[in-house]
Design a protein around this motif. Structure first.
Motif, PDB file in Angstrom:
ATOM      1  N   ASP A   6     -19.648  37.692 -43.765  1.00 22.58           N
ATOM      2  CA  ASP A   6     -21.071  38.068 -43.815  1.00 22.58           C
ATOM      3  C   ASP A   6     -21.502  38.321 -45.252  1.00 22.58           C
ATOM      4  O   ASP A   6     -22.575  37.875 -45.686  1.00 22.58           O
ATOM      5  N   ASP A  56     -25.285  37.147 -41.829  1.00 25.79           N
ATOM      6  CA  ASP A  56     -26.188  38.152 -41.227  1.00 25.79           C
ATOM      7  C   ASP A  56     -25.654  38.817 -39.966  1.00 25.79           C
ATOM      8  O   ASP A  56     -26.437  39.368 -39.187  1.00 25.79           O
ATOM      9  N   GLY A  57     -24.363  38.749 -39.711  1.00 27.76           N
ATOM     10  CA  GLY A  57     -23.826  39.407 -38.523  1.00 27.76           C
ATOM     11  C   GLY A  57     -24.137  38.690 -37.222  1.00 27.76           C
ATOM     12  O   GLY A  57     -23.943  39.243 -36.138  1.00 27.76           O
ATOM     13  N   TYR A  89     -23.040  36.051 -34.576  1.00 27.43           N
ATOM     14  CA  TYR A  89     -21.761  35.427 -34.246  1.00 27.43           C
ATOM     15  C   TYR A  89     -21.856  34.613 -32.959  1.00 27.43           C
ATOM     16  O   TYR A  89     -22.344  35.094 -31.934  1.00 27.43           O
ATOM     17  N   CYS A 104     -12.696  41.451 -37.018  1.00 30.61           N
ATOM     18  CA  CYS A 104     -13.853  42.236 -37.473  1.00 30.61           C
ATOM     19  C   CYS A 104     -13.901  42.298 -38.993  1.00 30.61           C
ATOM     20  O   CYS A 104     -14.953  42.098 -39.613  1.00 30.61           O
ATOM     21  N   ARG A 157     -25.110  38.114 -30.723  1.00 26.81           N
ATOM     22  CA  ARG A 157     -23.730  37.752 -30.396  1.00 26.81           C
ATOM     23  C   ARG A 157     -23.766  36.903 -29.120  1.00 26.81           C
ATOM     24  O   ARG A 157     -24.281  37.360 -28.091  1.00 26.81           O
ATOM     25  N   SER A 185     -16.729  40.591 -41.475  1.00 27.10           N
ATOM     26  CA  SER A 185     -17.508  41.418 -42.413  1.00 27.10           C
ATOM     27  C   SER A 185     -17.465  40.812 -43.811  1.00 27.10           C
ATOM     28  O   SER A 185     -18.488  40.765 -44.518  1.00 27.10           O
ATOM     29  N   ASP A 209     -29.439  41.235 -35.240  1.00 26.19           N
ATOM     30  CA  ASP A 209     -28.384  40.238 -35.128  1.00 26.19           C
ATOM     31  C   ASP A 209     -28.120  39.909 -33.667  1.00 26.19           C
ATOM     32  O   ASP A 209     -28.584  40.593 -32.772  1.00 26.19           O
TER      33      ASP A 209
END
Length: 514
Positions: A117, A123-124, A126, A110, A158, A114, A156
């Motif tokens: 990013d 931009d978050g 993933y 994490c 994931r 960060s 964002d």
């Protein structure tokens, strides 16, 4: 004039994102994933705001990881190597050592993301690529969820890519899906099948639905039968321990061959939207008749290769002599099925599927054999060489399409012979270097799941082969090995068609006369 396939001239770059690869020091990453990113980078299909984080147990820093990947990529892309492209990609490669079953690793991840990013502008967004054994899928997704890395916000996304096998039977496939759904929504899960990254597979839909002369013929009124062949000339190589618990049926048919069948048999979707396409594929699999135990004995064939000689003269040992394989193994290295569908389009049209190891050639194709034309007008003519019309979709190698049909042989007599019209992708669109993963990774970055498997598709595939698994487990083969390496499989596979008055299409290798 050939056109470069992987190019931002016609396709926009992917959105900002970071790709996190679990198993970053593994074979898949070295041979396929990083080379695929190299090709995407060369085509300017990766944004400047992109980064890779490799995660594995090996102790090394970013520089060592970059050096390792440079060597592997240069080896695997061959003549496509470009130092400038590599410099651009290499600068975006990061590495993190960690234990993927320890939550502390994910807390550190994490923090690392960060920072990336902020530094790279990702931009978050993933993309987690699980290049690890399926036994670790549950731990990884659970721990990603525990630290908030699977939670999506308005701005964002994931996503998680997992590799086959998606279970070993119907029960385990359902269990895997339940486990994934504990942490992820279905639209976050991308089950990858590299066969769907091949241009010819994707072109099945385009060829069928964009050409007015094809679709009217694509039904039981005109098609006699369909053949799907996925042949491998290699043995099990380093996969002996895994393969001996899986076999050809589990390894290939629910994953690769039934998806090909889905694209061939589907009705026209309302659009090329991923959900529309996947819904139509699922309808096809729903229509396939699972074989009864009695039908398995006549409509399913298994084989195991013994020692033999390949077309290039190489002598190869039997499957049972492979490293990690039981010397008395009953595992099949060849499987063939005859399947039928219960729907309006395909009622009465058999689909013959075959796949195997150590066959004559590395070759994947789909054959559509059309019904014979009435010969009454040719009753006084020489029609000895008049074969049924065929459409051949070559998946690999030499991607392309071939159409065989009857034509008059020049001369004073009425004689009919078979001629071929051949389209080769490389001649028209260039032979762009690719691993088969480029399109799939790019699509995942863009949220397009068309070429990825839905949970329902996986389970329907296992439902189709479950009865075959059950019968073969209850009745171990007694005649193994029953085909020599370097041949096209056991004689019983030929009988599967001969009993219906049909033949497998003869596949010629480069060393054979056509």
């Amino acid at each position: 004039m050939p056109t470069q396939r992987l190019s931002a001239e016609t396709t926009p770059p992917a959105p900002p994102n970071a790709m996190i690869i679990f198993g970053a020091a593994g074979d898949l990453t070295k041979r396929k994933l990083i080379p695929a990113l190299f090709h995407l980078c060369h085509g300017n299909l990766l944004p400047d705001t992109f980064a890779v984080v490799g995660l594995d147990r090996l102790e090394m820093d970013d520089t060592a990881f970059q050096a390792m990947m440079a060597e592997e990529v240069q080896r695997n892309v061959g003549s496509a190597w470009n130092a400038e492209t590599w410099a651009r990609l290499c600068d975006r490669l990061h590495y993190m050592q960690g234990n993927i079953t320890d939550q502390a690793t994910y807390i550190e991840l994490c923090e690392r993301l960060s920072g990336i990013d902020a530094e790279r502008g990702t931009d978050g967004n993933y993309l987690f690529y699980l290049a690890v054994p399926p036994s670790l899928f549950g731990d990884i997704t659970r721990l990603l969820g525990a630290v908030g890395l699977t939670a999506e916000c308005e701005n964002d996304w994931r996503r998680v890519i997992i590799e086959k096998p998606f279970g070993i039977d119907l029960d385990s496939a359902k269990a895997l899906n339940r486990m994934l759904h504990e942490t992820l929504d279905e639209d976050q899960i991308y089950r990858i099948d590299h066969y769907l990254g091949k241009e010819t597979v994707q072109n099945i839909m385009v060829f069928r639905f964009s050409n007015g002369f094809i679709e009217p013929l694509w039904n039981r009124q005109h098609i006699d039968h369909v053949q799907i062949t996925v042949a491998e000339s290699v043995g099990v190589e380093h996969r002996g321990p895994y393969y001996d618990t899986a076999g050809a049926l589990r390894d290939m048919i629910p994953n690769h061959l039934l998806v090909l069948l889905g694209f061939l048999g589907m009705e026209p979707p309302n659009s090329f939207d991923s959900q529309a396409v996947r819904d139509e594929i699922n309808k096809v699999l729903d229509a396939v008749h699972p074989l009864t135990p009695e039908q398995v004995l006549t409509n399913a064939v298994r084989g195991q290769y013994g020692e033999g000689v390949m077309p290039n003269g190489e002598k190869v040992p039997a499957y049972r002599s492979s490293p990690g394989v039981d010397p008395n193994s009953r595992t099949e290295t060849f499987a063939a099925l005859k399947l039928t569908m219960d729907n309006w389009r395909w009622a009465g049209v058999p689909f013959y599927l075959r796949t195997g190891k150590r066959l004559t050639a590395q070759y994947t194709e789909v054959v559509i054999q059309f019904k014979r034309a009435p010969k009454i007008m040719f009753k006084d003519a020489d029609t000895a060489q008049m074969n049924p019309d065929m459409l051949v979709l070559r998946i690999q190698p030499n991607e392309g399409i071939q159409i065989s049909f009857g034509a008059k042989i020049p001369g004073p007599r009425m004689r009919v012979g078979t001629v071929n019209m051949d389209f080769c992708y490389a001649d028209y669109f260039g032979n762009a270097p690719a691993t088969g993963y480029e399109t799939l990774i790019y699509d995942c970055m863009n949220g397009d799941a068309t070429l990825f498997k839905h949970a329902d598709t996986v389970e329907k595939g296992w439902e189709i082969v479950q009865s075959v698994q059950d019968v073969w487990s209850a009745l171990p083969a007694r005649d193994f090995p029953n085909y020599a390496a370097g041949t096209w499989g056991p004689a019983a596979a030929g009988d599967l068609l001969k009993n219906d008055g049909r033949l497998w299409r003869r596949i010629t290798t480069p060393d054979e006369p056509t």
